[in-house]
Motif scaffolding. Sequence first.
Motif, PDB file in Angstrom:
ATOM      1  N   GLN A  98      29.643  34.951  32.181  1.00 47.92           N
ATOM      2  CA  GLN A  98      30.941  35.196  31.530  1.00 47.92           C
ATOM      3  C   GLN A  98      30.841  36.243  30.424  1.00 47.92           C
ATOM      4  O   GLN A  98      29.774  36.463  29.859  1.00 47.92           O
ATOM      5  CB  GLN A  98      31.488  33.899  30.912  1.00 47.92           C
ATOM      6  CG  GLN A  98      31.577  32.719  31.859  1.00 47.92           C
ATOM      7  CD  GLN A  98      32.500  32.949  33.045  1.00 47.92           C
ATOM      8  OE1 GLN A  98      33.129  33.995  33.178  1.00 47.92           O
ATOM      9  NE2 GLN A  98      32.556  31.974  33.934  1.00 47.92           N
ATOM     10  N   TYR A 125      35.584  35.384  26.694  1.00 46.65           N
ATOM     11  CA  TYR A 125      36.015  34.149  27.369  1.00 46.65           C
ATOM     12  C   TYR A 125      35.257  32.934  26.818  1.00 46.65           C
ATOM     13  O   TYR A 125      35.835  31.870  26.610  1.00 46.65           O
ATOM     14  CB  TYR A 125      35.826  34.256  28.889  1.00 46.65           C
ATOM     15  CG  TYR A 125      36.072  32.936  29.581  1.00 46.65           C
ATOM     16  CD1 TYR A 125      37.347  32.411  29.667  1.00 46.65           C
ATOM     17  CD2 TYR A 125      35.014  32.175  30.081  1.00 46.65           C
ATOM     18  CE1 TYR A 125      37.587  31.172  30.253  1.00 46.65           C
ATOM     19  CE2 TYR A 125      35.232  30.941  30.669  1.00 46.65           C
ATOM     20  CZ  TYR A 125      36.523  30.446  30.751  1.00 46.65           C
ATOM     21  OH  TYR A 125      36.748  29.213  31.326  1.00 46.65           O
ATOM     22  N   CYS A 153      42.841  34.542  44.813  1.00 48.38           N
ATOM     23  CA  CYS A 153      42.168  34.277  43.527  1.00 48.38           C
ATOM     24  C   CYS A 153      41.734  35.588  42.873  1.00 48.38           C
ATOM     25  O   CYS A 153      41.820  35.740  41.662  1.00 48.38           O
ATOM     26  CB  CYS A 153      40.942  33.393  43.716  1.00 48.38           C
ATOM     27  SG  CYS A 153      41.201  31.998  44.809  1.00 48.38           S
ATOM     28  N   ILE A 154      41.282  36.548  43.727  1.00 46.63           N
ATOM     29  CA  ILE A 154      40.727  37.769  43.130  1.00 46.63           C
ATOM     30  C   ILE A 154      41.814  38.699  42.594  1.00 46.63           C
ATOM     31  O   ILE A 154      41.505  39.716  41.985  1.00 46.63           O
ATOM     32  CB  ILE A 154      39.787  38.531  44.106  1.00 46.63           C
ATOM     33  CG1 ILE A 154      40.536  38.913  45.386  1.00 46.63           C
ATOM     34  CG2 ILE A 154      38.554  37.718  44.444  1.00 46.63           C
ATOM     35  CD1 ILE A 154      39.755  39.950  46.197  1.00 46.63           C
ATOM     36  N   CYS A 173      43.535  37.834  40.190  1.00 49.68           N
ATOM     37  CA  CYS A 173      43.319  37.638  38.745  1.00 49.68           C
ATOM     38  C   CYS A 173      41.818  37.647  38.429  1.00 49.68           C
ATOM     39  O   CYS A 173      41.382  38.310  37.507  1.00 49.68           O
ATOM     40  CB  CYS A 173      43.904  36.310  38.280  1.00 49.68           C
ATOM     41  SG  CYS A 173      45.697  36.291  38.305  1.00 49.68           S
ATOM     42  N   HIS A 174      41.053  36.862  39.176  1.00 45.30           N
ATOM     43  CA  HIS A 174      39.609  36.772  38.909  1.00 45.30           C
ATOM     44  C   HIS A 174      38.930  38.006  39.500  1.00 45.30           C
ATOM     45  O   HIS A 174      38.345  37.939  40.579  1.00 45.30           O
ATOM     46  CB  HIS A 174      39.026  35.488  39.509  1.00 45.30           C
ATOM     47  CG  HIS A 174      39.565  34.256  38.857  1.00 45.30           C
ATOM     48  ND1 HIS A 174      39.065  33.770  37.678  1.00 45.30           N
ATOM     49  CD2 HIS A 174      40.594  33.438  39.193  1.00 45.30           C
ATOM     50  CE1 HIS A 174      39.744  32.690  37.328  1.00 45.30           C
ATOM     51  NE2 HIS A 174      40.682  32.464  38.220  1.00 45.30           N
ATOM     52  N   PHE A 225      39.357  37.296  32.293  1.00 44.64           N
ATOM     53  CA  PHE A 225      39.377  36.130  33.176  1.00 44.64           C
ATOM     54  C   PHE A 225      37.970  35.592  33.336  1.00 44.64           C
ATOM     55  O   PHE A 225      37.018  36.372  33.357  1.00 44.64           O
ATOM     56  CB  PHE A 225      39.921  36.522  34.551  1.00 44.64           C
ATOM     57  CG  PHE A 225      41.378  36.777  34.522  1.00 44.64           C
ATOM     58  CD1 PHE A 225      42.272  35.762  34.793  1.00 44.64           C
ATOM     59  CD2 PHE A 225      41.855  38.020  34.171  1.00 44.64           C
ATOM     60  CE1 PHE A 225      43.627  35.999  34.726  1.00 44.64           C
ATOM     61  CE2 PHE A 225      43.208  38.259  34.109  1.00 44.64           C
ATOM     62  CZ  PHE A 225      44.103  37.249  34.386  1.00 44.64           C
ATOM     63  N   ASN A 243      34.731  34.649  35.134  1.00 45.10           N
ATOM     64  CA  ASN A 243      34.130  35.073  36.385  1.00 45.10           C
ATOM     65  C   ASN A 243      33.782  33.837  37.212  1.00 45.10           C
ATOM     66  O   ASN A 243      33.292  32.848  36.678  1.00 45.10           O
ATOM     67  CB  ASN A 243      32.861  35.876  36.073  1.00 45.10           C
ATOM     68  CG  ASN A 243      32.136  36.272  37.327  1.00 45.10           C
ATOM     69  OD1 ASN A 243      32.744  36.417  38.376  1.00 45.10           O
ATOM     70  ND2 ASN A 243      30.834  36.454  37.214  1.00 45.10           N
ATOM     71  N   LEU A 244      34.046  33.884  38.485  1.00 44.86           N
ATOM     72  CA  LEU A 244      33.722  32.737  39.342  1.00 44.86           C
ATOM     73  C   LEU A 244      32.521  33.018  40.242  1.00 44.86           C
ATOM     74  O   LEU A 244      31.935  32.093  40.803  1.00 44.86           O
ATOM     75  CB  LEU A 244      34.925  32.372  40.223  1.00 44.86           C
ATOM     76  CG  LEU A 244      36.246  32.078  39.494  1.00 44.86           C
ATOM     77  CD1 LEU A 244      37.350  31.796  40.496  1.00 44.86           C
ATOM     78  CD2 LEU A 244      36.099  30.893  38.548  1.00 44.86           C
TER      79      LEU A 244
END
Length: 370
Positions: A217, A221, A296-297, A299-300, A312, A314-315
């Motif tokens: 991250q 964040y 999802c991507i 935004c992420h 945002f 990170n996932l």
Amino acid sequence: MSWLKTVLPTRALHWVGAGVVFAVAGIFGAILFVWSGVYNIAAIDPHVPAVNWLITVAKVNSIDRHSNDVPARPPLDQPAQVQRGAVQFDMECGACHGTPAAPQTGLLRNMRPRPPKLSEVVDRHTSKELFWIVKHGIKYTGMPGWPAPERDDEVWSMVTFLEQIQDMKPDAYRQLANTDPERPPAGAPDGLQTCARCHGYDGHGKGKGAYPILSIQEKEYLSRSLQAYADDHRHSGTMGPIASGLSDKQMDRLATWYANQPSDDLPDDTSPASELVMRGKKIAEKGLPDQDVEACISCHVRAKGRRFDIVFPNLEGQYANYIADQLLAWKTRGRGRTREGQLMKPMSDISHNLSNQEIRAVAAYFATAK
Ligand code: HEC
Ligand code: HEC
Ligand code: HEC
């Protein structure tokens, strides 16, 4: 009262009158007793047997009755739950209840009620009863309720740990609860050793998926999440009490440390080619338009990323368990979010439109997308 004369003989009426007089005298007597201060509330003297009996019956029956309404246990990963429960138990419950590796302190000898050694009593309770006690606490005993009652998933983690405490050997417990963390590396900010018990010094987390990976991250964040835990905008009975003890400066330094740790050797989580992962990839990249779920991507953004002036999380490379647990917590609206996150469409709405299976799929995808 004249209607009473029509239904009861005179003799019975005398008894009713005497009963009323006794009841009133009893109530006044009880008030006088309480008022006078005669009853000894010193903790070092045991309760008289009648009071002990009264309190015990009230407590046992209350737990029995209220735990009937506890909802069913959610489908969470067991080893991660036990891991999570163990460190928190060591930090917050062990001081009163003792632990498999450390006895209770002598100071508790004269606490009344004395906190029991849990390995000796947990099997007297069903899982639902343990859940109810840990979530709600017990009045007038010193047993506290869970700091974030919104997070049933965290309470279940503690219950899952408690259910294993009976057979836990001291060494196994020490390792699980990470009771002797390594010394901090050079240049570590103040307080990092506490964080490392769960997150490690590298921010990769101890135990598979029990804790989020922090090194993926951005600092912004991480520090705004710490602030949100402290303000209870983001609810967590684990992180809330920890973050509320940090100053703004400490949050900033700890966030900087973790954001600067390398993420090139993250632990492997799921197999990249599975059908579940492919399904998740589609949800992540295309969304589910029929269910009002955006990609999802959108935004992420990939890796550490900023969009619409906000950072945002990170996932990619995050543990699948952690991603799924957060989405499930949002489904029951228990997770909350940072102040900046409140400017966006709520993740609780997005999670609500995903089935549990779709959550597992998208979580598995992001875990492998490093
Ligand atoms: C300040 C001391 C204190 C702390 C901290 C504390 N407890 Fe307790 N706990 C107690 C006391 C006292 C009782 C006994 C209540 C009674 O007998 O009525 C109790 C009772 C319990 C019971 C029921 C045991 C029984 O008698 O059957 C459980 C389960 C429990 N605690 C779990 C926990 C967990 C998990 C934590 C940490 C999240 C925790 N407690 C933190 C004091 C504490
Ligand atoms: C007892 C274990 C434990 C300790 C100690 C701990 N954490 Fe955590 N941390 C967690 C758990 C569990 C979560 C996930 C909580 C949730 O569900 O919101 C978390 C979440 C976080 C997050 C949010 C990550 C994200 O992706 O949103 C940050 C930031 C964080 N911790 C920083 C810290 C810092 C800094 C410290 C030390 C001051 C610390 N933690 C100490 C267990 C711990
Ligand atoms: C409209 C923008 C948006 C979309 C679309 C979106 N998210 Fe989010 N997501 C956010 C924001 C903002 C946050 C940070 C919440 C906060 O402030 O705590 C977040 C946080 C998360 C987190 C928590 C990360 C952590 O480290 O704690 C997960 C998991 C997550 N999103 C998964 C998803 C998945 C899966 C999808 C697609 C199904 C998705 N998101 C779609 C905006 C979005």
